[in-house]
Design a protein around this motif. Structure first.
Motif, PDB file in Angstrom:
ATOM      1  N   ASN A  60      43.937  26.936  34.991  1.00  0.00           N
ATOM      2  CA  ASN A  60      43.115  26.425  36.085  1.00  0.00           C
ATOM      3  C   ASN A  60      41.944  27.379  36.289  1.00  0.00           C
ATOM      4  O   ASN A  60      42.039  28.369  37.022  1.00  0.00           O
ATOM      5  CB  ASN A  60      43.954  26.298  37.355  1.00  0.00           C
ATOM      6  N   ALA A  61      40.829  27.098  35.626  1.00  0.00           N
ATOM      7  CA  ALA A  61      39.676  28.001  35.643  1.00  0.00           C
ATOM      8  C   ALA A  61      39.104  28.178  37.050  1.00  0.00           C
ATOM      9  O   ALA A  61      38.711  29.283  37.441  1.00  0.00           O
ATOM     10  CB  ALA A  61      38.599  27.493  34.693  1.00  0.00           C
ATOM     11  N   GLU A  62      39.045  27.106  37.824  1.00  0.00           N
ATOM     12  CA  GLU A  62      38.481  27.192  39.161  1.00  0.00           C
ATOM     13  C   GLU A  62      39.356  28.070  40.057  1.00  0.00           C
ATOM     14  O   GLU A  62      38.848  28.884  40.848  1.00  0.00           O
ATOM     15  CB  GLU A  62      38.359  25.787  39.766  1.00  0.00           C
ATOM     16  N   LEU A  63      40.667  27.910  39.944  1.00  0.00           N
ATOM     17  CA  LEU A  63      41.575  28.732  40.732  1.00  0.00           C
ATOM     18  C   LEU A  63      41.407  30.200  40.379  1.00  0.00           C
ATOM     19  O   LEU A  63      41.332  31.064  41.269  1.00  0.00           O
ATOM     20  CB  LEU A  63      43.020  28.294  40.492  1.00  0.00           C
ATOM     21  N   MET A  64      41.358  30.518  39.089  1.00  0.00           N
ATOM     22  CA  MET A  64      41.234  31.913  38.692  1.00  0.00           C
ATOM     23  C   MET A  64      39.888  32.499  39.105  1.00  0.00           C
ATOM     24  O   MET A  64      39.802  33.687  39.426  1.00  0.00           O
ATOM     25  CB  MET A  64      41.430  32.055  37.180  1.00  0.00           C
ATOM     26  N   GLY A  69      37.638  36.600  42.396  1.00  0.00           N
ATOM     27  CA  GLY A  69      36.649  37.016  43.381  1.00  0.00           C
ATOM     28  C   GLY A  69      37.302  37.744  44.549  1.00  0.00           C
ATOM     29  O   GLY A  69      36.813  38.789  45.002  1.00  0.00           O
ATOM     30  N   ALA A  70      38.411  37.205  45.022  1.00  0.00           N
ATOM     31  CA  ALA A  70      39.114  37.835  46.140  1.00  0.00           C
ATOM     32  C   ALA A  70      39.723  39.171  45.720  1.00  0.00           C
ATOM     33  O   ALA A  70      39.692  40.144  46.482  1.00  0.00           O
ATOM     34  CB  ALA A  70      40.203  36.896  46.651  1.00  0.00           C
ATOM     35  N   LEU A 242      41.911  40.320  35.840  1.00  0.00           N
ATOM     36  CA  LEU A 242      40.524  40.658  36.179  1.00  0.00           C
ATOM     37  C   LEU A 242      39.576  40.489  34.997  1.00  0.00           C
ATOM     38  O   LEU A 242      38.390  40.757  35.125  1.00  0.00           O
ATOM     39  CB  LEU A 242      40.440  42.102  36.693  1.00  0.00           C
ATOM     40  N   GLY A 243      40.078  40.066  33.864  1.00  0.00           N
ATOM     41  CA  GLY A 243      39.229  39.901  32.696  1.00  0.00           C
ATOM     42  C   GLY A 243      38.481  38.584  32.713  1.00  0.00           C
ATOM     43  O   GLY A 243      38.475  37.844  33.701  1.00  0.00           O
TER      44      GLY A 243
END
Length: 439
Positions: A60-64, A69-70, A242-243
């Motif tokens: 899920n690219a949007e979730l990651m 970011g957080a 974080l990558g």
């Protein structure tokens, strides 16, 4: 739908190997929308979210993007202490948008949704079969540990959750300690044929772009006839968080199952097998491979003949023994056995007597002595139904959880509610500490 990984052929069953009887298959109630595996036809697939480098991928690219970011905000705020790993992440306040609207108590129960294996364990004709079915139950649920990539809320002291499965199983969980955080639970099978109770004290470590968590605490599966199996969990790793690539979840170390009354021990290793031991199966040369050997102590249950050591799985050399000094000592094995050198190479001390062995992949299947015991694609899981009339301490009454369930529009309200609860918890902790000092 994620891309399917190539099929994995089912290995042949040896007539000379001891077999594990298979419980009846569940009826198929899935709809076309629920099916994410192709028809099996005697073959097994890896989970469609299996990462090409091993483990469970977050696709899920949007979730990651949101999560990373957080996380970067937290990293910048904590600075050097986080990068050096000198920090207890369980004590760090995180932004609410990184959370899912559930408590850790709810998430704890996610993998425990395949009760038919415990039914088989309760009906097992001997302690060896029982131990194997208990281990199969936990293996079947490992992939569900990573089914959601959002963090659950840390429970508040005294917080509870109650739920049931369609088969009549009931579970009760309560947060019994604030620091260290400890969650206690009891899972009752239908008619109390078995009871699984224990505590979970998670420890979390951070290194570069990875997080590892291990749940400490005593756990035991008890059966109505007096039998009992203790359970120790492996380590769960989240890598690449974080990558820029696709992050993945792995399982490492050893899970341990012991029937002390009958002198039976199973050490379940995680990591690839040698090419020869894998028998050409690609799934058994991945990092999400698992294998194990059930051994008995000299005075242990002797109702099964020793297993030919030629049938033992052999992890790659860099996978190590997977057994800590404590685990090795607790086996208390002595004497001699055929193929002792092979067992020592696998990680057991000399004198271990092997009775059964398993190999498989926690993202696809598990075989015991050549007989298939579990296939992920065939398995129907139960769904926990929360108690309709719960205690006032139920996690669903938390204001931060309720606000987060409202979606992005209520993020601000959820953050305020979360911070208020954290403040109240700190105040309560100070009062408890002051009270103990006066006592």
């Amino acid at each position: 739908m994620s891309k399917l990984v190539p099929r994995i052929p089912k290995p042949p069953t040896s007539d000379s190997s001891p077999q594990i009887s298979r419980p009846s298959a569940p009826h198929d109630t899935t709809s076309d929308e629920d099916v994410f595996f192709e028809p099996l036809n005697g073959e097994v697939h890896l989970h469609p979210d299996a990462h090409s480098d091993g483990g469970y991928a977050c696709n899920n690219a949007e979730l990651m993007k949101q999560q990373r970011g957080a996380i970067m905000e937290v990293v910048k705020g904590l600075g050097k202490n986080l990068l050096m790993g000198n920090l207890d992440l369980l004590k760090v306040s995180l932004p609410v948008r990184i959370f899912e609207p559930r408590s850790y108590l709810e998430k704890l129960a996610d993998p425990w949704v395949f009760p038919r294996f415990l039914d088989a364990a309760a009906d097992a004709p001997d302690p060896l079969q029982r131990l194997k079915w208990v281990a199969t139950y936990f293996v079947a649920g490992f992939h569900l540990v990573f089914a959601t990539w959002r963090k659950p809320f840390n429970p508040i002291l005294g917080e509870t959750w109650q739920a049931s499965l369609p088969d009549g199983s009931h579970i009760f969980l309560e947060q019994t300690s604030h620091h260290p955080p400890i969650s206690a639970y009891q899972l009752f099978g239908p008619g109390a044929r078995y009871v699984y109770n224990g505590v979970s004290e998670p420890t979390v470590t951070y290194r570069t772009s990875a997080v590892s968590t291990c749940s400490k605490g005593a756990r035991v599966m008890r059966f109505a006839d007096g039998g009992a199996v203790t359970v120790d969990y492996p380590v769960y790793d989240l890598k690449g968080i974080l990558g820029t690539g696709v992050p993945r979840a792995e399982i490492s170390g050893t899970a341990r199952f012991e029937d002390a009354a009958n002198g039976l021990v199973l050490a379940l290793r995680f990591g690839p097998l040698t090419a020869e031991s894998a028998g050409g199966e690609a799934a058994l040369q991945r990092s999400d491979t698992l294998c194990g050997i059930v051994c008995r102590t000299p005075d242990g249950w002797s109702g099964a003949p020793p297993l030919d050591t030629a049938a033992l799985p052999r992890p790659k050399a860099d996978a190590g023994s997977g057994l800590t000094g404590k685990a090795l000592r607790s086996l208390s094995l002595s004497g001699s056995s055929k193929g002792g050198d092979a067992l020592e190479a696998w990680g057991y001390p000399r004198g271990a007597v092997p009775l059964s062995a398993c190999r498989g992949n926690w993202l696809s299947h598990l075989d015991w002595d050549g007989e298939r015991a579990w296939v992920l694609a065939e398995e129907e899981r139960g769904e926990w139904a929360p108690e309709a009339a719960p205690l006032p301490s139920d996690c669903r009454f938390r204001r931060d959880l309720a606000a987060l369930r409202g979606g992005s529009a209520d993020l601000a309200a959820a953050q305020v509610a979360k911070e208020l609860l954290e403040t109240l918890q700190r105040q309560d902790a100070k009062q408890r500490k002051a009270g103990r000092a006066k006592a």
